[in-house]
Design a protein around this motif. Structure first.
Motif, PDB file in Angstrom:
ATOM      1  N   ASP B 173       0.835  -1.209   0.000  1.00 35.33           N
ATOM      2  CA  ASP B 173       0.000   0.000   0.000  1.00 35.33           C
ATOM      3  C   ASP B 173       0.864   1.252   0.000  1.00 35.33           C
ATOM      4  OD1 ASP B 173      -2.238  -1.501  -0.001  1.00 35.33           O
ATOM      5  OD2 ASP B 173      -2.656  -1.305   2.146  1.00 35.33           O
ATOM      6  N   ALA B 174       1.921   1.208   0.809  1.00 35.71           N
ATOM      7  CA  ALA B 174       2.786   2.386   0.900  1.00 35.71           C
ATOM      8  C   ALA B 174       3.441   2.668  -0.451  1.00 35.71           C
ATOM      9  CB  ALA B 174       3.856   2.175   1.969  1.00 35.71           C
ATOM     10  N   LEU B 175       3.864   1.610  -1.147  1.00 34.91           N
ATOM     11  CA  LEU B 175       4.501   1.817  -2.454  1.00 34.91           C
ATOM     12  C   LEU B 175       3.482   2.310  -3.477  1.00 34.91           C
ATOM     13  CD1 LEU B 175       6.751  -1.351  -2.486  1.00 34.91           C
ATOM     14  CD2 LEU B 175       7.538   1.008  -2.431  1.00 34.91           C
ATOM     15  N   ASN B 176       2.253   1.779  -3.390  1.00 35.68           N
ATOM     16  CA  ASN B 176       1.228   2.257  -4.318  1.00 35.68           C
ATOM     17  C   ASN B 176       0.916   3.722  -4.102  1.00 35.68           C
ATOM     18  OD1 ASN B 176       0.903  -0.113  -5.651  1.00 35.68           O
ATOM     19  ND2 ASN B 176      -0.752  -0.847  -4.336  1.00 35.68           N
ATOM     20  N   ALA B 177       1.139   4.183  -2.876  1.00 36.02           N
ATOM     21  CA  ALA B 177       0.828   5.588  -2.578  1.00 36.02           C
ATOM     22  C   ALA B 177       1.915   6.543  -3.083  1.00 36.02           C
ATOM     23  CB  ALA B 177       0.624   5.767  -1.078  1.00 36.02           C
ATOM     24  N   VAL B 178       3.047   5.999  -3.537  1.00 41.00           N
ATOM     25  CA  VAL B 178       4.069   6.889  -4.115  1.00 41.00           C
ATOM     26  C   VAL B 178       3.525   7.416  -5.443  1.00 41.00           C
ATOM     27  CG1 VAL B 178       6.389   6.997  -5.093  1.00 41.00           C
ATOM     28  CG2 VAL B 178       5.967   5.636  -3.055  1.00 41.00           C
ATOM     29  N   PRO B 179       3.432   8.738  -5.602  1.00 41.36           N
ATOM     30  CA  PRO B 179       2.807   9.270  -6.812  1.00 41.36           C
ATOM     31  C   PRO B 179       3.491   8.769  -8.075  1.00 41.36           C
ATOM     32  CG  PRO B 179       3.299  11.026  -5.266  1.00 41.36           C
ATOM     33  CD  PRO B 179       3.928   9.791  -4.722  1.00 41.36           C
ATOM     34  N   ASP B 180       2.683   8.465  -9.072  1.00 44.03           N
ATOM     35  CA  ASP B 180       3.236   7.965 -10.322  1.00 44.03           C
ATOM     36  C   ASP B 180       4.114   9.019 -10.995  1.00 44.03           C
ATOM     37  OD1 ASP B 180       3.265   5.588 -11.846  1.00 44.03           O
ATOM     38  OD2 ASP B 180       2.226   6.664 -13.438  1.00 44.03           O
ATOM     39  N   SER B 181       3.851  10.278 -10.693  1.00 49.68           N
ATOM     40  CA  SER B 181       4.657  11.331 -11.325  1.00 49.68           C
ATOM     41  C   SER B 181       6.128  11.209 -10.916  1.00 49.68           C
ATOM     42  CB  SER B 181       4.113  12.703 -10.956  1.00 49.68           C
ATOM     43  OG  SER B 181       4.269  12.945  -9.583  1.00 49.68           O
ATOM     44  N   TYR B 182       6.401  10.687  -9.729  1.00 54.52           N
ATOM     45  CA  TYR B 182       7.803  10.479  -9.331  1.00 54.52           C
ATOM     46  C   TYR B 182       8.435   9.418 -10.221  1.00 54.52           C
ATOM     47  CZ  TYR B 182       6.669  12.774  -4.858  1.00 54.52           C
ATOM     48  OH  TYR B 182       6.276  13.634  -3.889  1.00 54.52           O
ATOM     49  N   ARG B 183       7.663   8.359 -10.477  1.00 61.52           N
ATOM     50  CA  ARG B 183       8.207   7.285 -11.319  1.00 61.52           C
ATOM     51  C   ARG B 183       8.487   7.826 -12.713  1.00 61.52           C
ATOM     52  NH1 ARG B 183       4.156   4.933  -8.475  1.00 61.52           N
ATOM     53  NH2 ARG B 183       4.716   3.256  -7.046  1.00 61.52           N
ATOM     54  N   GLU B 184       7.529   8.619 -13.241  1.00 59.46           N
ATOM     55  CA  GLU B 184       7.719   9.156 -14.590  1.00 59.46           C
ATOM     56  C   GLU B 184       8.941  10.063 -14.634  1.00 59.46           C
ATOM     57  OE1 GLU B 184       4.110  10.184 -16.837  1.00 59.46           O
ATOM     58  OE2 GLU B 184       4.617   8.080 -17.120  1.00 59.46           O
ATOM     59  N   ALA B 185       9.075  10.888 -13.601  1.00 54.43           N
ATOM     60  CA  ALA B 185      10.231  11.788 -13.564  1.00 54.43           C
ATOM     61  C   ALA B 185      11.521  10.982 -13.623  1.00 54.43           C
ATOM     62  CB  ALA B 185      10.193  12.629 -12.290  1.00 54.43           C
ATOM     63  N   ASN B 207       8.000   6.233   5.257  1.00 56.26           N
ATOM     64  CA  ASN B 207       7.159   6.216   6.461  1.00 56.26           C
ATOM     65  C   ASN B 207       6.239   5.014   6.477  1.00 56.26           C
ATOM     66  OD1 ASN B 207       8.372   8.569   7.061  1.00 56.26           O
ATOM     67  ND2 ASN B 207       6.539   9.835   7.015  1.00 56.26           N
ATOM     68  N   GLY B 208       5.607   4.756   5.352  1.00 55.92           N
ATOM     69  CA  GLY B 208       4.697   3.619   5.279  1.00 55.92           C
ATOM     70  C   GLY B 208       5.433   2.306   5.490  1.00 55.92           C
ATOM     71  N   LEU B 209       6.636   2.220   4.941  1.00 58.12           N
ATOM     72  CA  LEU B 209       7.406   0.987   5.095  1.00 58.12           C
ATOM     73  C   LEU B 209       7.814   0.786   6.547  1.00 58.12           C
ATOM     74  CD1 LEU B 209       9.669   1.198   1.912  1.00 58.12           C
ATOM     75  CD2 LEU B 209       7.537  -0.052   2.224  1.00 58.12           C
ATOM     76  N   LEU B 210       8.196   1.882   7.185  1.00 55.30           N
ATOM     77  CA  LEU B 210       8.576   1.800   8.590  1.00 55.30           C
ATOM     78  C   LEU B 210       7.378   1.360   9.425  1.00 55.30           C
ATOM     79  CD1 LEU B 210      10.992   2.277  10.347  1.00 55.30           C
ATOM     80  CD2 LEU B 210      10.233   4.623  10.703  1.00 55.30           C
ATOM     81  N   ALA B 211       6.225   1.919   9.121  1.00 55.52           N
ATOM     82  CA  ALA B 211       5.015   1.540   9.850  1.00 55.52           C
ATOM     83  C   ALA B 211       4.733   0.059   9.653  1.00 55.52           C
ATOM     84  CB  ALA B 211       3.840   2.378   9.370  1.00 55.52           C
ATOM     85  N   ALA B 212       4.912  -0.420   8.423  1.00 52.23           N
ATOM     86  CA  ALA B 212       4.669  -1.835   8.135  1.00 52.23           C
ATOM     87  C   ALA B 212       5.581  -2.706   8.988  1.00 52.23           C
ATOM     88  CB  ALA B 212       4.900  -2.111   6.655  1.00 52.23           C
ATOM     89  N   VAL B 213       6.853  -2.314   9.049  1.00 49.54           N
ATOM     90  CA  VAL B 213       7.813  -3.099   9.816  1.00 49.54           C
ATOM     91  C   VAL B 213       7.438  -3.097  11.305  1.00 49.54           C
ATOM     92  CG1 VAL B 213      10.203  -3.139  10.603  1.00 49.54           C
ATOM     93  CG2 VAL B 213       9.693  -2.844   8.180  1.00 49.54           C
ATOM     94  N   LEU B 214       7.027  -1.933  11.802  1.00 44.35           N
ATOM     95  CA  LEU B 214       6.675  -1.859  13.222  1.00 44.35           C
ATOM     96  C   LEU B 214       5.432  -2.690  13.540  1.00 44.35           C
ATOM     97  CD1 LEU B 214       7.451   1.876  13.952  1.00 44.35           C
ATOM     98  CD2 LEU B 214       8.650  -0.123  14.824  1.00 44.35           C
ATOM     99  N   LEU B 215       4.462  -2.664  12.646  1.00 42.87           N
ATOM    100  CA  LEU B 215       3.271  -3.481  12.896  1.00 42.87           C
ATOM    101  C   LEU B 215       3.632  -4.961  12.864  1.00 42.87           C
ATOM    102  CD1 LEU B 215       0.506  -1.565  10.953  1.00 42.87           C
ATOM    103  CD2 LEU B 215       0.740  -1.829  13.409  1.00 42.87           C
ATOM    104  N   GLY B 216       4.514  -5.330  11.936  1.00 43.29           N
ATOM    105  CA  GLY B 216       4.990  -6.708  11.890  1.00 43.29           C
ATOM    106  C   GLY B 216       5.683  -7.065  13.195  1.00 43.29           C
ATOM    107  N   MET B 217       6.422  -6.112  13.735  1.00 47.80           N
ATOM    108  CA  MET B 217       7.139  -6.353  14.981  1.00 47.80           C
ATOM    109  C   MET B 217       6.146  -6.542  16.127  1.00 47.80           C
ATOM    110  SD  MET B 217      10.529  -4.523  16.036  1.00 47.80           S
ATOM    111  CE  MET B 217      10.258  -3.178  17.153  1.00 47.80           C
ATOM    112  N   GLY B 218       5.075  -5.752  16.123  1.00 50.22           N
ATOM    113  CA  GLY B 218       4.045  -5.926  17.144  1.00 50.22           C
ATOM    114  C   GLY B 218       3.507  -7.346  17.116  1.00 50.22           C
ATOM    115  N   ARG B 219       3.296  -7.844  15.925  1.00 50.90           N
ATOM    116  CA  ARG B 219       2.803  -9.218  15.761  1.00 50.90           C
ATOM    117  C   ARG B 219       3.824 -10.213  16.303  1.00 50.90           C
ATOM    118  NH1 ARG B 219      -0.323 -12.995  14.654  1.00 50.90           N
ATOM    119  NH2 ARG B 219      -0.544 -14.205  12.735  1.00 50.90           N
ATOM    120  N   VAL B 220       5.074  -9.987  15.973  1.00 47.74           N
ATOM    121  CA  VAL B 220       6.134 -10.905  16.384  1.00 47.74           C
ATOM    122  C   VAL B 220       6.263 -10.945  17.907  1.00 47.74           C
ATOM    123  CG1 VAL B 220       8.643 -11.075  16.449  1.00 47.74           C
ATOM    124  CG2 VAL B 220       7.480 -10.883  14.269  1.00 47.74           C
ATOM    125  N   VAL B 221       6.241  -9.788  18.527  1.00 47.13           N
ATOM    126  CA  VAL B 221       6.434  -9.742  19.979  1.00 47.13           C
ATOM    127  C   VAL B 221       5.232 -10.347  20.696  1.00 47.13           C
ATOM    128  CG1 VAL B 221       6.724  -8.213  21.956  1.00 47.13           C
ATOM    129  CG2 VAL B 221       7.954  -7.754  19.859  1.00 47.13           C
TER     130      VAL B 221
END
Ligand SMILES: Nc1ncnc2c1ncn2[C@@H]1O[C@H](COP(=O)(O)OP(=O)(O)OP(=O)(O)O)[C@@H](O)[C@H]1O
Ligand SMILES: [Mg+2]
Lengths: 258, 304
Positions: B173-185, B207-221
């Motif tokens: 989701d976080a990667l999908n939220a990166v605007p396509d205009s950045y990719r085009e640039a 930020n989204g990736l960090l959040a993903a990792v932290l939520l994964g960590m919550g699950r792990v702990v």
């Protein structure tokens, strides 16, 4: 590459399909080297599509099929041995909405160098000089020289668009493609960007798509009128606007088309 | 035209609004209530004279059924953190790599297939993962030299697999939220695919990736059953052995597993019972902090 080349871009029978929909229908044209060529035509006639063929960014969509030939500075860009990376280095693109990357002004300008050159070639002085030159060329240096490390989002739209032009320059492109580069800008910003384009003409071959007839007249040397995926007429801008040879061109420039 | 709302409509709208409001508030109330309940059950011991919190946190001797009992949870805490750490080291590169592949590099069909597979992975119950750890992966651990097979590394691998779906889907989701205009640039400037990933996508989605990792960590702990079965739940300190830093093949205990395993044998309200609740408070605080951090990070994205 000979410096005396007359035409920077030559296309022959260029056709393009998005899935089953044919967006370009056998486009053949010659675009002169070192001048500004305007590309006009009603909405949906394939201007953007044509422009995006010239550096092959169209191909990022999976459903695109292209036929025909595009020769840029003596090389067919659809040859198998063409490096897309090198192609895009020498054919830069400016988009409709300014799209600086979410990094500092400085990093935006040197982005191209960072991706194309080895780290060892990029001393701080080389980068600093590239930034000063590029921003100088787009007339942003005076405004931004104290804000080089600000985020790009702090800039006005005009500055953002100029920055998007500036970031192409360190790569020394031959061709600069612009897709309605002023459509997001107000009148003053448009004037400023147009002046900038005039000052870049001569050094670079510029192809600019525009909806604004007056703009096409003001800035372009040559002009191409497109309709339904094809070129209807191509001429010196003055001639095209004063004595259109084709009835459809006349209708369009007099505003009788959509 | 009749402008007056019917009484019934006004009433039902009010009712719906209140129901929504009450459910919203109740979520908050429940979280606090649970925290207070857990704390309450353990507080008698916490404030009693023959218990010291520093012993709980630093002593390595966990022997709650002995007389006099010892409540040193240091090994359990170390076990929890080391399993979580190793699991994260395994899962983060695979999950982020997977998310990048799914969102940027694969065709639409493969993308659908992979997303379904990952959802299936998320649907496997914890105890089934425990079985896999106990019966399948542990065999390979034995070959690596773990005496019993079940071990720190074994548990970490299971946890890595379990946390993968959540990290992959949030990262995607976080990667999908990166605007396509950045990719085009970037494409317009001639980036390679790899440059696109590390110069544009990872910074753009960080930020989204960090959040993903932290939520994964919550699950792990917070995971219990699988980790109980896969680590072997033996009281060892993974740091004090011949291995250079961390002994991956030793069996360890985690807080969650300890609570689940021992709670049934305790006397209701007794010291052992209370000390397990204190471990629960500690665990709750850790997962709360991890999740709160994740939340703040995600919120940071939205505000911009
Ligand atoms: N990615 C795509 N997939 C399918 N069809 C497309 C795609 N991009 C453009 N088209 C279609 O191709 C035709 C030409 O589009 P193009 O964007 O080149 O027109 P344009 O002349 O640039 O129009 P405008 O002036 O509105 O920008 C349009 O009919 C459009 O709907
Ligand atoms: Mg267009």
């Amino acid at each position: 590459m000979s410096a005396q080349r007359e035409h920077a871009i030559v296309t022959e029978d260029l056709s393009l399909w998005y899935g089953d929909f044919q967006a370009l229908d056998g486009v053949s044209t010659r675009i002169r080297d070192g001048v500004i060529t305007g590309l006009i035509g009603p909405s949906g006639c394939g201007k953007t599509t044509f422009l995006r063929c010239l550096n092959r960014v169209n191909e990022r969509y999976g459903n695109v099929r292209t036929e025909g030939m595009i020769d840029i500075l003596g090389k067919n860009i659809y040859d198998d041995d063409v490096s897309l990376i090198e192609l895009r280095k020498s054919v830069g693109m400016v988009f409709q909405r300014p799209n600086p990357l979410p990094i500092s002004v400085y990093e935006n300008v040197v982005f191209g160098l960072r991706i194309h050159k080895r780290r060892s070639e990029l001393s701080k002085s080389v980068l600093d000089q590239a930034v000063e030159e590029a921003l100088g060329e787009v007339r942003l240096w005076a405004d931004l020289k104290d804000r080089l490390h600000d985020k790009e989002t702090d800039l006005q739209l005009e500055q953002q668009q100029k920055l998007c032009i500036a970031r192409l320059l360190p790569l020394k492109p031959d061709v600069i493609l612009m897709d309605e580069p002023c459509s997001a800008l107000d009148v003053e910003a448009t004037t400023a960007v147009e002046e900038l384009m005039r000052s870049l003409a001569g050094q670079y071959t510029i192809v600019i798509v525009t909806h604004n007839m007056a703009q096409a007249r003001r800035i372009s040397d040559d002009c191409i009128f497109m309709l339904l995926g094809n070129i209807v007429e191509q001429d010196r801008t003055e001639d095209l606007f004063l004595n259109p040879k084709n009835e459809k061109t006349a209708d369009y420039i007099e505003g009788r088309y959509g | 035209m009749q402008l007056q709302r019917s009484k019934w409509k006004a009433f039902s709208e009010g009712l719906i609004e209140w129901t929504i409001r009450v459910s919203g508030i109740s979520a908050v109330v429940f979280v606090f209530a649970i925290f207070i309940f857990v704390f309450w059950e353990g507080k008698g011991l916490l404030f009693s004279d023959d218990f010291s919190i520093s012993e709980l946190l630093t002593s390595e001797k966990w022997d709650p059924t002995h007389t006099p009992p010892s409540y040193g949870a240091a090994r359990i805490i170390l076990g929890t953190f080391s399993v979580a750490l190793v699991a994260m080291i395994i899962t983060v590169p695979f999950s982020l790599g997977g998310a990048v592949f799914i969102s940027e590099f694969c065709g639409p069909r493969l993308k659908e297939i992979l997303k379904v597979v990952i959802e299936l992975l998320a649907a496997i119950p914890s105890v089934v993962w425990g079985f896999i750890g106990l019966k399948i992966t542990s065999v390979y651990m034995k070959e690596l030299g773990a005496d019993a097979g079940v071990s720190l590394l074994n548990g970490a691998i299971i946890l890595a697999l379990m946390s993968m779906p959540i990290i992959v889907s949030i990262s995607e989701d976080a990667l999908n939220a990166v605007p396509d205009s950045y990719r085009e640039a970037a494409i317009g400037l001639g980036v390679t695919k790899w440059q696109m990933v590390y110069r544009v996508l990872l910074p753009g989605a960080k930020n989204g990736l960090l959040a993903a990792v932290l939520l994964g960590m919550g699950r792990v702990v917070g995971e219990t059953m699988a980790v109980l079965m896969a680590t072997g739940n033996a009281d060892n300190n993974p740091f004090s052995s011949d291995a250079p830093f961390l002994d991956l093949l030793v069996s360890v205990k985690t807080m969650t597993a300890t609570i689940a395993k021992e709670m049934g044998d305790t006397v209701n309200g007794g010291d052992h019972y209370q000390v397990l609740f204190l471990l629960g408070v500690l665990l709750f605080s850790i997962t709360f902090i991890v999740n709160l951090t994740a939340h703040l990070v995600i919120h940071g994205v939205k505000r911009k």
